[in-house]
Scaffold this active site. Structure first.
Site, PDB file in Angstrom:
ATOM      1  N   CYS A 139       0.641  -1.364   0.023  1.00  0.00           N
ATOM      2  CA  CYS A 139       0.163   0.051   0.288  1.00  0.00           C
ATOM      3  C   CYS A 139       0.543   1.451   0.025  1.00  0.00           C
ATOM      4  O   CYS A 139       1.989   1.136   1.002  1.00  0.00           O
ATOM      5  CB  CYS A 139      -1.198  -0.250   1.173  1.00  0.00           C
ATOM      6  SG  CYS A 139      -2.160   1.261   1.100  1.00  0.00           S
ATOM      7  N   HIS A 167       4.577  -7.644  13.983  1.00  0.00           N
ATOM      8  CA  HIS A 167       3.359  -7.420  13.090  1.00  0.00           C
ATOM      9  C   HIS A 167       3.971  -7.163  11.356  1.00  0.00           C
ATOM     10  O   HIS A 167       5.163  -6.366  11.015  1.00  0.00           O
ATOM     11  CB  HIS A 167       2.391  -5.732  12.679  1.00  0.00           C
ATOM     12  CG  HIS A 167       1.549  -5.644  12.369  1.00  0.00           C
ATOM     13  ND1 HIS A 167       1.753  -4.641  10.922  1.00  0.00           N
ATOM     14  CD2 HIS A 167      -0.037  -5.801  12.343  1.00  0.00           C
ATOM     15  CE1 HIS A 167       0.083  -5.033  10.210  1.00  0.00           C
ATOM     16  NE2 HIS A 167      -0.334  -5.113  11.096  1.00  0.00           N
ATOM     17  N   GLU A 169       4.078  -5.318   8.656  1.00  0.00           N
ATOM     18  CA  GLU A 169       4.601  -4.105   8.615  1.00  0.00           C
ATOM     19  C   GLU A 169       5.600  -3.258   8.846  1.00  0.00           C
ATOM     20  O   GLU A 169       5.481  -3.258   8.593  1.00  0.00           O
ATOM     21  CB  GLU A 169       2.849  -2.954   8.848  1.00  0.00           C
ATOM     22  CG  GLU A 169       3.688  -1.813   7.469  1.00  0.00           C
ATOM     23  CD  GLU A 169       2.205  -0.541   8.685  1.00  0.00           C
ATOM     24  OE1 GLU A 169       1.218  -1.399   8.533  1.00  0.00           O
ATOM     25  OE2 GLU A 169       2.913   0.955   8.918  1.00  0.00           O
ATOM     26  N   THR A 236       0.708   2.282  10.579  1.00  0.00           N
ATOM     27  CA  THR A 236       0.438   2.523  10.036  1.00  0.00           C
ATOM     28  C   THR A 236      -1.642   2.920  10.507  1.00  0.00           C
ATOM     29  O   THR A 236      -2.125   3.289  10.350  1.00  0.00           O
ATOM     30  CB  THR A 236       0.311   2.368   8.076  1.00  0.00           C
ATOM     31  OG1 THR A 236       0.210   1.501   8.290  1.00  0.00           O
ATOM     32  CG2 THR A 236       1.105   3.206   7.818  1.00  0.00           C
TER      33      THR A 236
HETATM   34  S1  SF4 Z   1      -5.346   0.553   6.576  1.00  0.00           S
HETATM   35 FE1  SF4 Z   1      -4.163   2.172   4.946  1.00  0.00          FE
HETATM   36  S2  SF4 Z   1      -2.228   1.419   5.088  1.00  0.00           S
HETATM   37 FE2  SF4 Z   1      -3.397  -0.559   5.776  1.00  0.00          FE
HETATM   38  S3  SF4 Z   1      -3.909  -0.977   3.486  1.00  0.00           S
HETATM   39 FE3  SF4 Z   1      -5.750  -0.126   3.882  1.00  0.00          FE
HETATM   40  S4  SF4 Z   1      -5.030   2.496   3.652  1.00  0.00           S
HETATM   41 FE4  SF4 Z   1      -3.349   0.534   3.406  1.00  0.00          FE
END
Ligand code: SF4
Length: 402
Positions: A139, A167, A169, A236
């Protein structure tokens, strides 16, 4: 779900749409079924980044008949979506769906899909070395902290991340810092931040932080050497208010330390702390919508639907208020009249609560993590109706109960 079922009209083909949820979004009306009234948050469910990642996997399946397709790990934290891909021939390298042998079975020419959370640098290098074709669904909002940590490392800052150490990410972000020969430290929440701040202010020794954060810091992190300059970002999907509070307290502790060391007023101490808010807009919108839905007039019950591994889903629960109970459920089958299966927010483990439905008329509020399909949300509403002996009519007839 099979891929043939996924490819309808271009508008419909990817996003697990539900007529019931579309109707609720459009009209802002609740669903009434027997003694329950169910409202959904103004913003909930699939975010743009997830919709895009899921679409890219379906595209990869469609464009590569006969080739071996791998997902590095869960594409998003939702069991139904991952299972759909598995049923369509996608194999998993890491995580709970991993095939035995994992990476050792990946061969030159195989297609490997990087999940929306991004990937660890060593895994990217390994894929390149094997000669895989890479489909990168990372993303763009996840790339924002990546760009910022590059800058911090260039400026000589240790990267402090408000996030979950395990996690996907955050692991990817930490591996990026490692690859740049930087230092990193992950703070899970206020307890970690308070320990760090006390040591920064000189109220506790710095050295023990090494052991305390052994699993949450870079391999050669030395708290006595590496905390002179700090740059903060956040995963995020954290609780936005908590990230802001933690950044504020760490910044204040650094300023107090610097002022004391240099014998200057706090306002005149040099800036050795930087902070950049990397909460993504979808996470912020979904949290704001839960606060709006449950803050002023708490419902009787609040349910959030999403994978147990989903950070943003768990944080929606933390943002909510309800009179009798808040529950994080993973799938529609978790709901029955006498019991609810859910993730206990304290232990992180699955729990079953009996007698969870209070008697009398109930106002129920519902939200869903950014990785939850609308079809699953609609199924939860139907299960709630069933639990009180009612049913939900289709939206064409105003989605009211029988
Ligand atoms: S939650 Fe936010 S960072 Fe995660 S995929 Fe969706 S838009 Fe992207």
């Amino acid at each position: 779900m099979r891929i043939e079922d996924k490819y309808g009209s271009p508008d419909e083909r990817y996003s697990y749409k539900s007529a019931l949820i579309d109707w609720m979004r459009r009209t802002h009306e609740p669903v009434r079924a027997g003694r329950i009234t169910v409202r959904i948050a103004e913003k909930l469910g699939f975010c743009w980044g997830v919709d895009r990642a899921v679409a890219m996997v379906w595209d990869a399946i469609r464009k590569n008949p006969g080739r071996r397709l791998w997902l590095l790990n869960q594409i998003i934290h939702n069991p139904k979506v991952n299972e759909d891909f598995r049923q369509n021939g996608v194999q998993f390298i890491f995580g709970k769906y991993a095939e035995p042998g994992g990476f050792n079975r990946v061969q030159k020419g195989d297609v490997v899909i990087i999940p929306a959370f991004s990937a660890e640098v060593e895994h990217l290098m390994r894929m390149e070395a094997i000669g895989c074709e890479i489909v990168d669904t990372t993303c763009p909002w996840v790339e924002k902290p990546h760009r910022r940590v590059r800058k911090y490392v260039e400026e000589g800052c240790t990267v402090v991340i408000h996030g979950q150490p395990g996690h996907d990410e955050t692991r990817a972000t930490c591996s990026l810092v490692d690859s740049l020969h930087g230092k990193w430290l992950v703070l899970r929440g206020h307890e970690d931040a308070d320990l760090l701040c006390a040591a920064l202010r000189g109220e506790a020794p710095l050295a023990p932080l090494r052991g305390r954060f052994l699993q949450q810091s870079s391999r050669d992190f030395d708290p006595e050497r590496d905390l002179s300059r700090i740059g903060m970002v956040n995963q995020t999907t954290m609780l936005a208010t908590e990230s802001a509070e933690i950044a504020k307290k760490v910044g204040a502790a650094v300023a107090a330390r610097d002022a004391s060391t240099l014998r200057l007023p706090v306002a005149k101490a040099p800036a050795s702390f930087k902070d950049f808010d990397t909460i993504c807009p979808a996470t912020q919108d979904n949290q704001d919508a839960v606060i709006a839905l449950t803050g002023a007039t708490p419902p009787d019950l609040f349910l959030v639907l999403g994978g147990y591994d989903s950070s943003n889903t768990a944080n929606l629960l933390r943002a909510a208020h309800a009179r009798y109970g808040t529950y994080h459920v993973q799938e529609p089958s978790s709901i029955a009249a006498d019991a609810i299966r859910h993730r206990d927010p304290t232990t992180g483990q699955e729990a079953i609560t009996y007698g969870w439905l209070p008697s009398g008329p109930l106002q129920i509020a519902l939200s869903a993590g950014a990785s939850t399909p609308d079809t699953e949300l609609a199924a939860v509403i139907r299960k709630l109706a069933e639990a009180v002996g009612a049913s939900v009519t289709e939206p064409q007839s105003a989605a009211t109960a029988s």
